[in-house]
Design a protein around this motif. Structure first.
Motif, PDB file in Angstrom:
ATOM      1  N   SER A  22       0.848  -1.188   0.000  1.00 26.14           N
ATOM      2  CA  SER A  22       0.000   0.000   0.000  1.00 26.14           C
ATOM      3  C   SER A  22       0.886   1.241   0.000  1.00 26.14           C
ATOM      4  CB  SER A  22      -0.893  -0.005   1.240  1.00 26.14           C
ATOM      5  OG  SER A  22      -1.692   1.152   1.282  1.00 26.14           O
ATOM      6  N   SER A  23       0.599   2.171  -0.918  1.00 29.42           N
ATOM      7  CA  SER A  23       1.431   3.374  -1.056  1.00 29.42           C
ATOM      8  C   SER A  23       0.635   4.437  -1.799  1.00 29.42           C
ATOM      9  CB  SER A  23       2.713   3.041  -1.834  1.00 29.42           C
ATOM     10  OG  SER A  23       2.429   2.854  -3.221  1.00 29.42           O
ATOM     11  N   GLY A  24       1.300   5.535  -2.092  1.00 29.13           N
ATOM     12  CA  GLY A  24       0.670   6.573  -2.901  1.00 29.13           C
ATOM     13  C   GLY A  24       0.428   6.134  -4.325  1.00 29.13           C
ATOM     14  N   VAL A  25       1.101   5.095  -4.762  1.00 33.71           N
ATOM     15  CA  VAL A  25       0.880   4.545  -6.108  1.00 33.71           C
ATOM     16  C   VAL A  25      -0.438   3.787  -6.153  1.00 33.71           C
ATOM     17  CG1 VAL A  25       1.792   2.996  -7.884  1.00 33.71           C
ATOM     18  CG2 VAL A  25       3.361   4.403  -6.533  1.00 33.71           C
ATOM     19  N   GLY A  26      -0.660   2.979  -5.138  1.00 33.38           N
ATOM     20  CA  GLY A  26      -1.905   2.227  -5.012  1.00 33.38           C
ATOM     21  C   GLY A  26      -2.124   1.906  -3.550  1.00 33.38           C
ATOM     22  N   ARG A  27      -3.279   2.253  -3.018  1.00 33.12           N
ATOM     23  CA  ARG A  27      -3.458   2.133  -1.563  1.00 33.12           C
ATOM     24  C   ARG A  27      -4.277   0.922  -1.155  1.00 33.12           C
ATOM     25  NH1 ARG A  27      -1.806   5.181   2.032  1.00 33.12           N
ATOM     26  NH2 ARG A  27      -1.373   6.855   0.553  1.00 33.12           N
ATOM     27  N   TYR A  28      -5.302   0.580  -1.955  1.00 33.52           N
ATOM     28  CA  TYR A  28      -6.242  -0.436  -1.509  1.00 33.52           C
ATOM     29  C   TYR A  28      -6.167  -1.716  -2.337  1.00 33.52           C
ATOM     30  CZ  TYR A  28      -8.200   3.569   0.965  1.00 33.52           C
ATOM     31  OH  TYR A  28      -8.360   4.662   1.767  1.00 33.52           O
ATOM     32  N   ALA A  29      -6.722  -2.780  -1.777  1.00 39.64           N
ATOM     33  CA  ALA A  29      -6.669  -4.102  -2.401  1.00 39.64           C
ATOM     34  C   ALA A  29      -7.705  -4.212  -3.515  1.00 39.64           C
ATOM     35  CB  ALA A  29      -6.885  -5.188  -1.349  1.00 39.64           C
ATOM     36  N   ILE A  30      -7.397  -3.557  -4.633  1.00 34.80           N
ATOM     37  CA  ILE A  30      -8.251  -3.613  -5.816  1.00 34.80           C
ATOM     38  C   ILE A  30      -7.388  -3.977  -7.022  1.00 34.80           C
ATOM     39  CG2 ILE A  30      -9.906  -1.954  -4.898  1.00 34.80           C
ATOM     40  CD1 ILE A  30      -8.618   0.171  -6.691  1.00 34.80           C
ATOM     41  N   PRO A  31      -7.993  -4.493  -8.100  1.00 33.14           N
ATOM     42  CA  PRO A  31      -7.213  -4.818  -9.298  1.00 33.14           C
ATOM     43  C   PRO A  31      -6.720  -3.541  -9.989  1.00 33.14           C
ATOM     44  CG  PRO A  31      -9.351  -5.926  -9.304  1.00 33.14           C
ATOM     45  CD  PRO A  31      -9.397  -4.892  -8.229  1.00 33.14           C
ATOM     46  N   THR A  32      -5.746  -3.703 -10.855  1.00 30.07           N
ATOM     47  CA  THR A  32      -5.201  -2.571 -11.601  1.00 30.07           C
ATOM     48  C   THR A  32      -6.308  -1.850 -12.364  1.00 30.07           C
ATOM     49  OG1 THR A  32      -3.207  -3.905 -11.915  1.00 30.07           O
ATOM     50  CG2 THR A  32      -3.371  -1.873 -13.195  1.00 30.07           C
ATOM     51  N   ARG A  33      -7.098  -2.598 -13.098  1.00 26.18           N
ATOM     52  CA  ARG A  33      -8.264  -2.040 -13.788  1.00 26.18           C
ATOM     53  C   ARG A  33      -9.504  -2.517 -13.050  1.00 26.18           C
ATOM     54  NH1 ARG A  33      -9.815  -2.426 -20.281  1.00 26.18           N
ATOM     55  NH2 ARG A  33     -11.479  -0.857 -20.208  1.00 26.18           N
ATOM     56  N   TYR A  34     -10.170  -1.603 -12.348  1.00 31.99           N
ATOM     57  CA  TYR A  34     -11.231  -1.998 -11.424  1.00 31.99           C
ATOM     58  C   TYR A  34     -12.631  -1.665 -11.923  1.00 31.99           C
ATOM     59  CZ  TYR A  34     -10.312   2.877 -10.205  1.00 31.99           C
ATOM     60  OH  TYR A  34     -10.101   4.220 -10.270  1.00 31.99           O
ATOM     61  N   SER A  35     -12.746  -0.862 -12.983  1.00 31.49           N
ATOM     62  CA  SER A  35     -14.022  -0.649 -13.680  1.00 31.49           C
ATOM     63  C   SER A  35     -15.138  -0.084 -12.802  1.00 31.49           C
ATOM     64  CB  SER A  35     -14.499  -1.942 -14.351  1.00 31.49           C
ATOM     65  OG  SER A  35     -13.622  -2.325 -15.382  1.00 31.49           O
ATOM     66  N   LEU A  36     -14.790   0.831 -11.905  1.00 30.13           N
ATOM     67  CA  LEU A  36     -15.788   1.527 -11.097  1.00 30.13           C
ATOM     68  C   LEU A  36     -15.747   3.017 -11.400  1.00 30.13           C
ATOM     69  CD1 LEU A  36     -15.140  -0.102  -7.591  1.00 30.13           C
ATOM     70  CD2 LEU A  36     -16.886  -0.748  -9.265  1.00 30.13           C
ATOM     71  N   THR A  37     -16.865   3.686 -11.166  1.00 30.92           N
ATOM     72  CA  THR A  37     -16.842   5.154 -11.194  1.00 30.92           C
ATOM     73  C   THR A  37     -16.272   5.645  -9.861  1.00 30.92           C
ATOM     74  OG1 THR A  37     -19.032   5.419 -10.197  1.00 30.92           O
ATOM     75  CG2 THR A  37     -18.934   5.191 -12.611  1.00 30.92           C
ATOM     76  N   VAL A  38     -16.019   6.945  -9.780  1.00 29.04           N
ATOM     77  CA  VAL A  38     -15.540   7.539  -8.528  1.00 29.04           C
ATOM     78  C   VAL A  38     -16.560   7.295  -7.409  1.00 29.04           C
ATOM     79  CG1 VAL A  38     -14.991   9.720  -7.385  1.00 29.04           C
ATOM     80  CG2 VAL A  38     -14.154   9.293  -9.696  1.00 29.04           C
ATOM     81  N   GLY A  39     -17.840   7.444  -7.735  1.00 34.90           N
ATOM     82  CA  GLY A  39     -18.878   7.261  -6.732  1.00 34.90           C
ATOM     83  C   GLY A  39     -18.980   5.831  -6.239  1.00 34.90           C
ATOM     84  N   GLU A  40     -18.900   4.889  -7.160  1.00 35.04           N
ATOM     85  CA  GLU A  40     -18.958   3.479  -6.776  1.00 35.04           C
ATOM     86  C   GLU A  40     -17.749   3.108  -5.922  1.00 35.04           C
ATOM     87  OE1 GLU A  40     -21.425   1.507 -10.520  1.00 35.04           O
ATOM     88  OE2 GLU A  40     -19.268   1.828 -10.712  1.00 35.04           O
ATOM     89  N   PHE A  41     -16.589   3.622  -6.316  1.00 29.02           N
ATOM     90  CA  PHE A  41     -15.380   3.360  -5.537  1.00 29.02           C
ATOM     91  C   PHE A  41     -15.505   3.939  -4.125  1.00 29.02           C
ATOM     92  CE2 PHE A  41     -11.113   4.710  -4.127  1.00 29.02           C
ATOM     93  CZ  PHE A  41     -10.488   3.467  -4.077  1.00 29.02           C
TER      94      PHE A  41
END
Length: 242
Positions: free
Chosen positions: A26-45
């Motif tokens: 977990s870092s500023g590059v990627g923080r949460y346990a999600i796939p690289t391409r996660y296919s959500l909108t900002v709201g869904e995320f």
């Protein structure tokens, strides 16, 4: 949260990539346990993370009107505003899913040119060899062309580089993550190629790529499948759009 479309679509069939190991990378590059391409909108995320991380804030998402999950940004009547200085188009944003991995190597990812993340190369790369290697890999929806460029800034600034340009011919078939793995594997065949394993692990979400000398793209994709499947189940209750 004022919701907005995902620039490379919210198509759940396109979810791909390693699920980030949050306990280690977990870092500023990627923080949460999600796939690289996660296919959500900002709201869904936002809805998903609010529950996943027990934030429990009083969250209201203002929905987009008439949004289809399969629409890319360039299919909408909306102006493109760069989400990052080096992401100048939806096409670039799509390739970025795979070519962002090149940032952790001594190969230019195209920064300092007009086609960042669409072209990759270095002075030590043989563009003909790389092009033939990748076009013979059977990757769907993409054709590789020889590229010659001199970055104005970034890696290899002011030096003549050669490599490949990624030309997406069918984004319904194209897998940018798979392409990124094959690209790393092919580049690792050049003797002067180097990689920063820690930096690569932050971008990939785990340390399974190592020094890129023995990447098996299809095995890695197969290994991702269980966590990808769990992610798709976990996000079901947070989806907004059909």
């Amino acid at each position: 949260v004022l919701d907005r479309p995902n620039p490379i679509s919210c198509d759940l069939n396109k979810v791909e990539g390693a699920v980030l190991d949050e306990s280690r990378f977990s870092s500023g590059v990627g923080r949460y346990a999600i796939p690289t391409r996660y296919s959500l909108t900002v709201g869904e995320f936002a809805k998903y993370v609010n529950v996943l991380k027990n934030i429990n804030c009083d969250l209201t998402v203002i929905h987009c009107e008439n949004l289809s999950r399969k629409e890319y940004w360039d299919e909408l009547s909306l102006a493109w505003i760069n989400p990052s200085p080096n992401i100048p188009s939806p096409h670039c944003a799509l390739n970025y899913i795979g070519t962002c991995l090149i940032e952790a190597t001594n190969v230019s990812e195209g920064r300092g040119t007009t086609r960042p993340f669409d072209i990759v190369g270095a002075p030590f790369v043989d563009s003909r060899q790389l092009c033939e290697r990748l076009n013979s890999a059977g990757l769907e929806g993409v054709i590789f062309g020889r590229a010659f460029f001199t970055p104005m800034f970034g890696k290899w600034q002011g030096e003549a580089c050669e490599g490949v340009q990624l030309n997406v011919t069918d984004r319904n078939l194209y897998s940018p993550y798979r392409t990124g793995l094959h690209l790393l594997s092919a580049l690792a065949e050049f003797p002067l190629f180097t990689v920063k394993p820690d930096s690569l692990a932050l971008r990939h979400g785990n340390d399974l790529l190592g020094d890129c000398k023995s990447i098996d793209p299809e095995r890695l994709i197969k290994n991702n499948a269980p966590l990808r499947g769990q992610f798709l189940k976990d996000i079901e209750e947070h989806l907004i759009y059909n």
